[in-house]
Design a protein around this motif. Structure first.
Motif, mmCIF file in Angstrom:
data_model
loop_
_atom_site.group_PDB
_atom_site.id
_atom_site.type_symbol
_atom_site.label_atom_id
_atom_site.label_comp_id
_atom_site.label_asym_id
_atom_site.label_seq_id
_atom_site.Cartn_x
_atom_site.Cartn_y
_atom_site.Cartn_z
ATOM 1 N N LYS A 117 27.131 62.849 85.298
ATOM 2 C CA LYS A 117 26.220 62.817 86.877
ATOM 3 C C LYS A 117 25.075 63.000 86.117
ATOM 4 O O LYS A 117 24.201 64.135 85.568
ATOM 5 C CB LYS A 117 26.556 64.013 87.812
ATOM 6 C CG LYS A 117 27.692 64.123 88.414
ATOM 7 C CD LYS A 117 27.953 65.639 88.724
ATOM 8 C CE LYS A 117 29.065 66.157 89.343
ATOM 9 N NZ LYS A 117 29.595 67.353 89.868
ATOM 10 N N LEU A 118 24.205 61.413 86.294
ATOM 11 C CA LEU A 118 22.762 61.947 86.014
ATOM 12 C C LEU A 118 22.272 61.498 86.812
ATOM 13 O O LEU A 118 22.430 60.459 87.708
ATOM 14 C CB LEU A 118 23.112 60.673 84.847
ATOM 15 C CG LEU A 118 23.425 60.421 83.489
ATOM 16 C CD1 LEU A 118 23.385 59.329 83.110
ATOM 17 C CD2 LEU A 118 22.731 61.625 82.554
ATOM 18 N N ARG A 119 20.611 62.269 86.260
ATOM 19 C CA ARG A 119 19.480 61.972 87.253
ATOM 20 C C ARG A 119 18.599 61.159 86.931
ATOM 21 O O ARG A 119 17.645 62.021 86.283
ATOM 22 C CB ARG A 119 19.658 63.133 88.553
ATOM 23 C CG ARG A 119 18.243 62.887 90.025
ATOM 24 C CD ARG A 119 17.782 63.916 90.161
ATOM 25 N NE ARG A 119 19.495 64.896 90.939
ATOM 26 C CZ ARG A 119 19.686 64.321 91.925
ATOM 27 N NH1 ARG A 119 19.080 63.171 92.883
ATOM 28 N NH2 ARG A 119 21.157 64.560 92.817
ATOM 29 N N VAL A 120 18.363 59.712 87.237
ATOM 30 C CA VAL A 120 16.864 59.563 86.322
ATOM 31 C C VAL A 120 15.362 59.778 87.449
ATOM 32 O O VAL A 120 15.838 58.722 88.675
ATOM 33 C CB VAL A 120 17.301 57.646 86.370
ATOM 34 C CG1 VAL A 120 16.332 57.642 85.236
ATOM 35 C CG2 VAL A 120 18.345 57.973 85.676
ATOM 36 N N THR A 121 14.573 59.923 87.325
ATOM 37 C CA THR A 121 13.557 60.266 88.135
ATOM 38 C C THR A 121 12.062 59.503 87.465
ATOM 39 O O THR A 121 13.014 59.303 86.134
ATOM 40 C CB THR A 121 12.971 61.587 88.080
ATOM 41 O OG1 THR A 121 13.416 62.120 86.915
ATOM 42 C CG2 THR A 121 13.789 62.493 89.337
ATOM 43 N N ARG A 123 20.771 58.663 91.514
ATOM 44 C CA ARG A 123 21.433 60.001 90.740
ATOM 45 C C ARG A 123 22.737 58.347 90.155
ATOM 46 O O ARG A 123 23.270 57.423 91.144
ATOM 47 C CB ARG A 123 22.022 60.343 91.973
ATOM 48 C CG ARG A 123 22.940 61.341 91.895
ATOM 49 C CD ARG A 123 22.971 62.222 92.577
ATOM 50 N NE ARG A 123 24.208 63.958 92.219
ATOM 51 C CZ ARG A 123 24.637 63.311 92.394
ATOM 52 N NH1 ARG A 123 26.156 62.577 93.330
ATOM 53 N NH2 ARG A 123 26.522 64.287 92.026
ATOM 54 N N TYR A 124 23.310 58.592 89.539
ATOM 55 C CA TYR A 124 24.484 58.068 88.981
ATOM 56 C C TYR A 124 25.437 58.939 88.523
ATOM 57 O O TYR A 124 26.050 59.646 87.912
ATOM 58 C CB TYR A 124 23.633 57.184 87.669
ATOM 59 C CG TYR A 124 24.930 55.735 87.260
ATOM 60 C CD1 TYR A 124 25.127 55.067 87.544
ATOM 61 C CD2 TYR A 124 25.709 56.930 85.749
ATOM 62 C CE1 TYR A 124 26.412 54.288 86.688
ATOM 63 C CE2 TYR A 124 26.783 55.526 84.991
ATOM 64 C CZ TYR A 124 27.105 55.051 85.383
ATOM 65 O OH TYR A 124 27.975 53.687 85.487
ATOM 66 N N GLU A 179 22.315 50.907 84.608
ATOM 67 C CA GLU A 179 23.746 50.612 83.326
ATOM 68 C C GLU A 179 24.737 50.630 82.981
ATOM 69 O O GLU A 179 24.150 51.647 81.639
ATOM 70 C CB GLU A 179 23.311 48.791 82.709
ATOM 71 C CG GLU A 179 22.780 47.884 83.671
ATOM 72 C CD GLU A 179 22.641 46.759 83.486
ATOM 73 O OE1 GLU A 179 23.409 46.339 81.694
ATOM 74 O OE2 GLU A 179 22.102 45.910 84.222
ATOM 75 N N ALA A 180 25.490 51.023 82.994
ATOM 76 C CA ALA A 180 26.436 51.782 81.105
ATOM 77 C C ALA A 180 27.055 50.405 80.163
ATOM 78 O O ALA A 180 27.816 49.455 81.209
ATOM 79 C CB ALA A 180 27.755 52.524 81.976
#
Length: 283
Positions: free
Chosen positions: A270-274, A158-159, A189-190
């Motif tokens: 609000k990003l969620r990477v799975t 989660r980012y 990363e951003a």
């Protein structure tokens, strides 16, 4: 009286037979300046007093012998060059498991690519100079960089960023996963791609590229009934973090898409990477 004809002496063989062992032989063909790094390169020079130095170090001593300060000139030590040509040396990473032995002139080339050479720290947040094997670096990441270690082959990353319109170059996060008895680094990363802010996630394998080819991974990010997916092969940490990032070998999310996935009126990211890691068939 019959005069016999004697063959000229082979000084290389004389030198070899007069040395007591590999260590003596090794030290006999090392440059007085660079002996901690490598034996002589093929061209070996000597001063009028017989002191030797490799040609690549000649400029470092301004053409004067570092032992007696006599002018060096261009006198070659052919006998020692012949000795060096016959010398077989173990890899300097022998203590780390390498069993290969190479002619001295090929030794450096081998060591540059030796699979037992230390890895660089994969931490991307600073120019960390620590090197070591994988177990050492895992411990280093956890204890010194406070990186989280997770067991398992699936992840849910989660980012959150309160102000998505302020993207500092190379804002990053790193998590280590232990899976199939191996360790993987998940980077998120951003950064600015030209003038456009983007977000990127990718996986690196803590081991050799040949081993990394035995695994695959997928990443997914979504929201609002939409999703982006990425599937690929993890890159070895032999490839620097920047090299992998700059090759765009991972899941790339442009800011507008990231804000769409975040919902909430585009006021907060609000990003969620799975994702998951698997072993390729036949491996």
């Amino acid at each position: 009286m019959t005069m016999g004809y004697s063959e000229p002496l082979d000084w290389a063989n004389v030198a070899l037979s007069s040395l007591s062992g590999l260590n003596d032989l090794h030290s006999s063909v090392q440059c007085v300046l660079s002996q901690r790094d490598a034996p002589f390169i093929p061209l070996i020079l000597q001063c009028p007093n017989g002191h030797t130095i490799c040609s690549s170090c000649k400029h470092r001593v301004e053409n004067h012998c570092p032992t007696c300060r006599q002018e060096l000139g261009n006198i070659r030590c052919l006998a020692l060059e012949k000795v060096a040509e016959q010398l077989q040396l173990p890899c300097k990473y022998q203590s780390m498991g390498c069993t290969e032995i190479h002619p001295y002139k090929n030794k450096l080339k081998h060591e540059e690519l030796c699979r037992f050479r230390p890895y660089n720290c994969p931490y991307a947040g600073s120019e960390c100079l620590i090197t070591g094997d994988v177990p050492f670096l895992v411990s280093h990441l956890i204890n010194d960089h406070k990186v989280d270690l997770h067991e398992g082959c699936t992840f849910n990353h989660r980012y959150v960023k309160p102000n998505p319109y302020e993207v500092e170059n190379a804002t990053w996060m790193l998590t280590v996963f232990k899976c199939f008895g191996q360790h993987f680094c998940l980077h998120f990363e951003a950064f600015l791609l030209g003038m456009a802010p983007v977000y990127m996630a990718f996986l690196r394998f803590m081991g050799e590229e040949s081993e990394a080819q035995g695994f695959g991974y997928s990443l997914e990010v979504g929201g609002g009934g939409r999703k982006l997916t990425w599937q690929g092969t993890p890159r070895s940490i032999r490839d620097s973090h920047r090299k992998v990032r700059d090759s765009f070998d991972g899941l790339i999310i442009h800011r507008n898409m990231a804000l769409f996935f975040s919902g909430g009126g585009r006021q907060e990211l609000k990003l969620r990477v799975t994702g998951r890691i698997w072993r390729e068939q036949g491996q």
